[in-house]
Design a protein around this motif. Structure first.
Motif, PDB file in Angstrom:
ATOM      1  N   VAL A 297       0.840  -1.208   0.000  1.00 57.46           N
ATOM      2  CA  VAL A 297       0.000   0.000   0.000  1.00 57.46           C
ATOM      3  C   VAL A 297       0.869   1.251   0.000  1.00 57.46           C
ATOM      4  N   ASN A 298       1.893   1.282   0.840  1.00 53.68           N
ATOM      5  CA  ASN A 298       2.763   2.464   0.887  1.00 53.68           C
ATOM      6  C   ASN A 298       3.503   2.670  -0.429  1.00 53.68           C
ATOM      7  N   LYS A 299       3.903   1.576  -1.058  1.00 55.37           N
ATOM      8  CA  LYS A 299       4.572   1.679  -2.362  1.00 55.37           C
ATOM      9  C   LYS A 299       3.598   2.212  -3.406  1.00 55.37           C
ATOM     10  N   TRP A 300       2.376   1.745  -3.336  1.00 49.74           N
ATOM     11  CA  TRP A 300       1.340   2.228  -4.252  1.00 49.74           C
ATOM     12  C   TRP A 300       1.086   3.723  -4.068  1.00 49.74           C
ATOM     13  N   LEU A 301       0.969   4.140  -2.815  1.00 49.74           N
ATOM     14  CA  LEU A 301       0.691   5.552  -2.533  1.00 49.74           C
ATOM     15  C   LEU A 301       1.835   6.461  -2.969  1.00 49.74           C
ATOM     16  N   SER A 302       3.049   5.922  -3.013  1.00 51.67           N
ATOM     17  CA  SER A 302       4.190   6.727  -3.462  1.00 51.67           C
ATOM     18  C   SER A 302       4.390   6.631  -4.980  1.00 51.67           C
ATOM     19  N   GLY A 303       3.483   5.885  -5.663  1.00 52.32           N
ATOM     20  CA  GLY A 303       3.534   5.799  -7.112  1.00 52.32           C
ATOM     21  C   GLY A 303       4.646   4.932  -7.646  1.00 52.32           C
ATOM     22  N   GLU A 304       5.082   3.921  -6.884  1.00 50.93           N
ATOM     23  CA  GLU A 304       6.235   3.122  -7.287  1.00 50.93           C
ATOM     24  C   GLU A 304       5.876   1.670  -7.621  1.00 50.93           C
TER      25      GLU A 304
END
Length: 555
Positions: A162-169
């Motif tokens: 989720v955190n990777k998704w939110l950072s666009g990565e």
């Protein structure tokens, strides 16, 4: 013989012996007990008795005859395999019929032993089955351990994803995982719980205890939101004291949406009570497609959280309620350090009410981002301190500036009342430094003023000219003079002149008019009158006390 498994644990088996012939049953049971006294060996005389025992306990190993009354061995074995699929089956029979052997193999029978039984054959079978059971148990333990680890790691992987998704990565396969995780698409919102200690400057809770509190909050949030829809809770990498959740409403959850703030308030209240912390919940704006609009959903939840800075009473804040008061910029008159100058320089009274009024003028009716407010107040205080450096000592100014830099930080100032208290304390500290330097400066000036008076007693000394000489307003100079000497200016000057005149009279033979002129009196009669009023004697009479000490003051 070593009866331990590979991990060194004692292998204890539950073994059932089934035979309708008592003698055969006892012989086999005793052979098994002789092989390992720790085994728990049970006996049954027919299939029905055996099934009754199976219903009460788990079995590891079954030795059974085939032909028995009521329920034969194969029927019993089939029922046991359904109830205990891991049980090992050994048939012990006097019949070598092929059809029995074929059915036995179909039922996963481990071994088919012909009677009469031999000790060596039974012990070989036990060793073989014991090793197999040990391997299976070890494999099962490893599988359970791995499953437990996967269960523990799953939330961590979810957080990572989720955190990777939110950072666009995220990669394309990872985005597919995220959509599956969210059950996207669908209507939903973001919810953030921020945990903080009541006194942010206090000794921090140890990391293990703080993580336990965060997990408790996460578990509680996940359980609560499950009744409203599918939710994915995670620990934010941007805010280590926050627990966030992306909630995708189900149709039933959408109908119950109005209950969400109330339920979250109960959770926040319970967490605050049990953990001794401050809990703030921000509910973001509702979006028709949470997956597509997730960034705005989270930003709106964070904006709702910031309302806690200005309103300490509730635990839960929604974006829809907070938005009308939101302001991108500060509304009040700028710069504020000019409005604070009269307070620290003693021109206006410095009080909590004065500081509150200053903040109210700055904020107006709106609520800016607390971080922007703290940045602005910090910069204005530092500018105020900088402006006072020509008055206060440099090291004191540096120390006060460091305190402002350290204390006016979002991690330390969490509500408006804390900002108000710190602002008041800083202004009071600066005012005290300025006043201290003023007092010290005034002391030096007043000592110079008295030196001037003592050195010019024979001259005309005007109060107005004296105050002008030392750059004071006459009214302020009068107050300062009395504070320094304990006596009003005129009274001090008169006493100094008369006492100096008496000293001259006692120690010289100068005439009275000469003494009067020397201490600033041009009119001898007036000098005599003032002298007599002070000592109760005329100057000539006072001189007669030359060898008898000083006359009593006033008489």
């Amino acid at each position: 013989m070593d009866r331990h498994n590979a991990k060194g644990m004692l292998l204890v088996l539950q073994i059932l012996v089934v035979d309708d012939e008592l003698r055969q049953r006892r012989i086999l049971s005793n052979l098994i007990r002789d092989y390992n006294h720790d085994y728990n060996v049970l006996e049954a005389s027919n299939g029905e008795e055996a099934l009754a025992l199976c219903a009460e306990r788990a079995l590891d190993l079954v030795f059974s005859d085939i032909r028995m009354p009521k329920l034969d061995g194969l029927g019993m074995i089939e029922a046991i395999c359904e109830r205990h699929p891991d049980a090992k089956i050994v048939i012990v029979s006097g019949y070598s019929d092929f059809e029995y052997a074929r059915r036995a193999l179909h039922l996963r029978v481990h071994k088919y032993i012909l009677k009469p039984i031999q000790r060596e054959g039974i012990e070989d079978t036990l060793r073989e089955l014991e090793a197999e059971i040990s391997r299976e148990r070890q494999a099962r333990l490893e599988t359970e351990s791995m499953a437990e680890q996967v269960s523990r790691l799953r939330p961590l992987y979810s957080d990572y994803l989720v955190n990777k998704w939110l950072s666009g990565e995220c990669t394309s396969p990872e985005l597919t995982e995220v959509r599956a995780l969210l059950h996207a698409p669908g209507q939903g919102c973001a919810i953030i719980i921020r945990l903080s200690r009541p006194d942010a400057a206090s000794t921090e809770t140890n990391a293990e205890a703080w993580n336990a509190i965060k997990w408790e909050a996460r578990t509680g949030l996940t359980g609560l939101l499950s009744s409203f829809g599918h939710n994915v809770a995670y620990f934010s990498h941007q805010d280590t004291n926050a627990v966030a959740s992306l909630l995708r409403f189900t149709p039933d959850g959408e109908r119950d949406e109005a209950r969400l703030p109330q339920q979250l308030d109960r959770l926040a209240t319970e967490l605050a009570r049990t953990c001794g912390i401050m809990v703030t919940v921000g509910i973001g704006r509702l979006h028709p497609d949470l997956y597509r609009d997730v960034q705005d959903a989270i930003l709106s939840a964070e904006a709702a959280l910031r309302s806690r800075f200005f309103d300490e009473a509730p635990n839960v804040f929604s974006y829809d309620e907070a938005m009308p008061l939101h302001a991108e910029e500060l509304q009040g008159p700028l710069p504020m350090h000019e409005a604070w100058m009269p307070l620290v320089y003693g021109q206006q009274p410095l009080s909590p009410a004065a500081v509150s009024q200053a903040l109210e003028r700055l904020l107006g009716e709106h609520r800016p981002d607390p971080r922007a407010l703290l940045d602005y107040v910090r910069s204005q205080l530092l500018q105020l301190i900088q402006g006072a450096r020509n008055i206060i000592p440099g090291d004191a100014a540096d120390q006060l500036a460091r305190s402002v830099e350290l204390q006016l930080d979002p991690s330390r100032i969490q509500v408006l009342s804390e900002l108000r208290n710190h602002l008041l304390a800083t202004l009071e500290a600066l005012a005290a430094l300025i006043q201290s330097q003023r007092d010290n400066k005034n002391h030096i000036v007043m000592e110079r003023c008295l030196q001037y008076i003592h050195g010019h007693l024979g001259e005309e000394i005007s109060f107005e000219e004296l105050s002008k000489r030392f750059y004071f307003h006459p009214s302020y100079f009068s107050t300062l003079f009395k504070k320094h000497t304990g006596t009003p200016f005129t009274e001090y000057l008169t006493r100094l002149r008369i006492e100096t005149a008496y000293s001259i009279l006692r120690n010289t033979d100068k005439k009275v008019y000469e003494v009067a002129h020397e201490v600033g009196y041009r009119d001898v009669k007036y000098f005599t009158k003032v002298f007599k009023k002070h000592y109760g004697l005329t100057p000539e009479e006072g001189r007669k006390f030359k060898d008898r000490g000083e006359p009593t003051h006033g008489h």
